[in-house]
Design a protein around this motif. Structure first.
Motif, PDB file in Angstrom:
ATOM      1  N   UNK A  91      12.137  21.457 -55.793  1.00 44.48           N
ATOM      2  CA  UNK A  91      13.429  21.441 -56.312  1.00 44.48           C
ATOM      3  C   UNK A  91      13.379  19.808 -56.624  1.00 44.48           C
ATOM      4  N   UNK A  92      13.737  19.433 -57.383  1.00 42.77           N
ATOM      5  CA  UNK A  92      12.977  17.663 -56.949  1.00 42.77           C
ATOM      6  C   UNK A  92      15.055  17.027 -57.962  1.00 42.77           C
ATOM      7  N   UNK A  93      15.613  16.723 -57.023  1.00 38.65           N
ATOM      8  CA  UNK A  93      17.218  15.780 -57.609  1.00 38.65           C
ATOM      9  C   UNK A  93      16.942  14.637 -57.681  1.00 38.65           C
ATOM     10  N   UNK A  94      17.339  14.466 -59.223  1.00 37.71           N
ATOM     11  CA  UNK A  94      17.769  13.019 -59.265  1.00 37.71           C
ATOM     12  C   UNK A  94      19.416  12.936 -59.826  1.00 37.71           C
ATOM     13  N   UNK A  95      19.719  11.675 -59.259  1.00 37.30           N
ATOM     14  CA  UNK A  95      21.369  11.345 -60.227  1.00 37.30           C
ATOM     15  C   UNK A  95      21.092  10.717 -61.490  1.00 37.30           C
ATOM     16  N   UNK A  96      21.597  11.349 -62.548  1.00 37.51           N
ATOM     17  CA  UNK A  96      21.611  10.530 -63.354  1.00 37.51           C
ATOM     18  C   UNK A  96      21.589   9.288 -63.844  1.00 37.51           C
ATOM     19  N   UNK A  97      22.249   8.648 -62.940  1.00 41.34           N
ATOM     20  CA  UNK A  97      21.765   6.327 -62.892  1.00 41.34           C
ATOM     21  C   UNK A  97      20.861   6.644 -62.552  1.00 41.34           C
ATOM     22  N   UNK A  98      19.657   7.329 -61.714  1.00 40.41           N
ATOM     23  CA  UNK A  98      18.487   6.736 -61.298  1.00 40.41           C
ATOM     24  C   UNK A  98      17.462   6.674 -62.101  1.00 40.41           C
ATOM     25  N   UNK A  99      17.815   7.706 -62.846  1.00 39.26           N
ATOM     26  CA  UNK A  99      17.067   8.123 -64.132  1.00 39.26           C
ATOM     27  C   UNK A  99      17.368   6.279 -65.308  1.00 39.26           C
ATOM     28  N   UNK A 100      18.701   6.014 -65.032  1.00 39.10           N
ATOM     29  CA  UNK A 100      18.528   4.649 -66.003  1.00 39.10           C
ATOM     30  C   UNK A 100      18.285   3.874 -65.887  1.00 39.10           C
ATOM     31  N   UNK A 101      18.815   3.620 -64.167  1.00 35.46           N
ATOM     32  CA  UNK A 101      18.499   2.095 -63.167  1.00 35.46           C
ATOM     33  C   UNK A 101      17.308   2.145 -63.199  1.00 35.46           C
ATOM     34  N   UNK A 102      16.196   3.603 -62.542  1.00 40.73           N
ATOM     35  CA  UNK A 102      14.605   3.024 -62.422  1.00 40.73           C
ATOM     36  C   UNK A 102      13.980   4.429 -62.826  1.00 40.73           C
ATOM     37  N   UNK A 103      13.907   4.338 -64.344  1.00 43.42           N
ATOM     38  CA  UNK A 103      12.909   5.484 -64.606  1.00 43.42           C
ATOM     39  C   UNK A 103      11.724   5.655 -64.327  1.00 43.42           C
ATOM     40  N   UNK A 104      11.248   4.848 -63.998  1.00 40.53           N
ATOM     41  CA  UNK A 104       9.288   4.443 -63.504  1.00 40.53           C
ATOM     42  C   UNK A 104       9.655   4.961 -62.823  1.00 40.53           C
ATOM     43  N   UNK A 105      10.346   4.574 -61.828  1.00 39.46           N
ATOM     44  CA  UNK A 105      10.563   4.465 -60.068  1.00 39.46           C
ATOM     45  C   UNK A 105      10.677   6.512 -59.923  1.00 39.46           C
ATOM     46  N   UNK A 106      11.505   7.324 -60.660  1.00 35.79           N
ATOM     47  CA  UNK A 106      11.958   8.104 -60.983  1.00 35.79           C
ATOM     48  C   UNK A 106      10.096   9.308 -61.486  1.00 35.79           C
ATOM     49  N   UNK A 107       9.726   8.327 -62.404  1.00 35.95           N
ATOM     50  CA  UNK A 107       8.193   9.021 -62.569  1.00 35.95           C
ATOM     51  C   UNK A 107       7.399   8.779 -61.809  1.00 35.95           C
ATOM     52  N   UNK A 108       7.393   8.015 -61.330  1.00 34.59           N
ATOM     53  CA  UNK A 108       6.972   7.674 -59.894  1.00 34.59           C
ATOM     54  C   UNK A 108       6.441   9.189 -58.678  1.00 34.59           C
ATOM     55  N   UNK A 109       7.956   8.824 -58.476  1.00 32.68           N
ATOM     56  CA  UNK A 109       8.069  10.625 -57.817  1.00 32.68           C
ATOM     57  C   UNK A 109       7.734  11.784 -58.176  1.00 32.68           C
ATOM     58  N   UNK A 110       7.942  12.073 -59.159  1.00 30.38           N
ATOM     59  CA  UNK A 110       7.231  13.080 -60.116  1.00 30.38           C
ATOM     60  C   UNK A 110       6.269  13.197 -59.684  1.00 30.38           C
ATOM     61  N   UNK A 111       5.106  12.355 -60.389  1.00 29.65           N
ATOM     62  CA  UNK A 111       3.683  12.248 -60.406  1.00 29.65           C
ATOM     63  C   UNK A 111       3.193  12.794 -58.706  1.00 29.65           C
ATOM     64  N   UNK A 112       4.578  11.457 -58.588  1.00 27.98           N
ATOM     65  CA  UNK A 112       3.478  11.555 -56.616  1.00 27.98           C
ATOM     66  C   UNK A 112       3.818  13.073 -55.546  1.00 27.98           C
TER      67      UNK A 112
END
Length: 133
Positions: A91-112
């Motif tokens: 399970x990977x958890x992200x805060x909503x504001x992470x998705x809004x403010x750093x979508x590329x970082x969220x996507x990178x972490x999912x891929x990694x």
């Protein structure tokens, strides 16, 4: 007569798919159709009594988005994560504001994370346990 117990999570998941919030839609646009590193994600998938926001079944990865209300439900979320992990998922958890403010970082972490997970074993080619004639 009420529906059987085993159908309720599926019905609720269907409702959640129809009623996704803007943050879920934003992330879903990046995950759907194998757009992220060829990974096939599904949305609002039941695991036991819980419904996961996004799931890549082939590698057993669950992505959860948490809004402000989740800060008050830390005990519930921890139990939920333990259950989902006991079913074989990561399970990977992200805060909503992470998705809004750093979508590329969220996507990178999912891929990694996906790249560090074990590769699933393909089914036998012959359908008979891999024994070839």
């Amino acid at each position: 007569m009420s529906e059987p117990q085993f159908r309720r999570p599926t019905v609720r998941a269907q409702q959640l798919r129809r009623d996704m919030n803007e943050i879920e839609l934003l992330l879903w646009q990046q995950l759907r159709g194998r757009r992220l590193d060829g990974l096939k994600f599904s949305r609002q998938m039941p695991v036991g009594p819980y419904i996961c926001d996004f799931m890549c079944r082939t590698i057993g990865l669950v992505v959860e988005l948490d809004g402000g209300q989740h800060g008050e439900a830390a005990t519930y979320d921890a139990a939920r994560t333990r259950f989902i992990e006991s079913e074989g998922f990561r399970v990977l958890r992200f805060w909503n504001n992470e998705v809004l403010e750093n979508l590329e970082g969220v996507l990178s972490r999912i891929v990694e994370t996906a790249r560090t997970m074990p590769t699933p074993q393909p089914p036998p080619a012959s359908g008979r346990g891999g024994v070839q004639p």
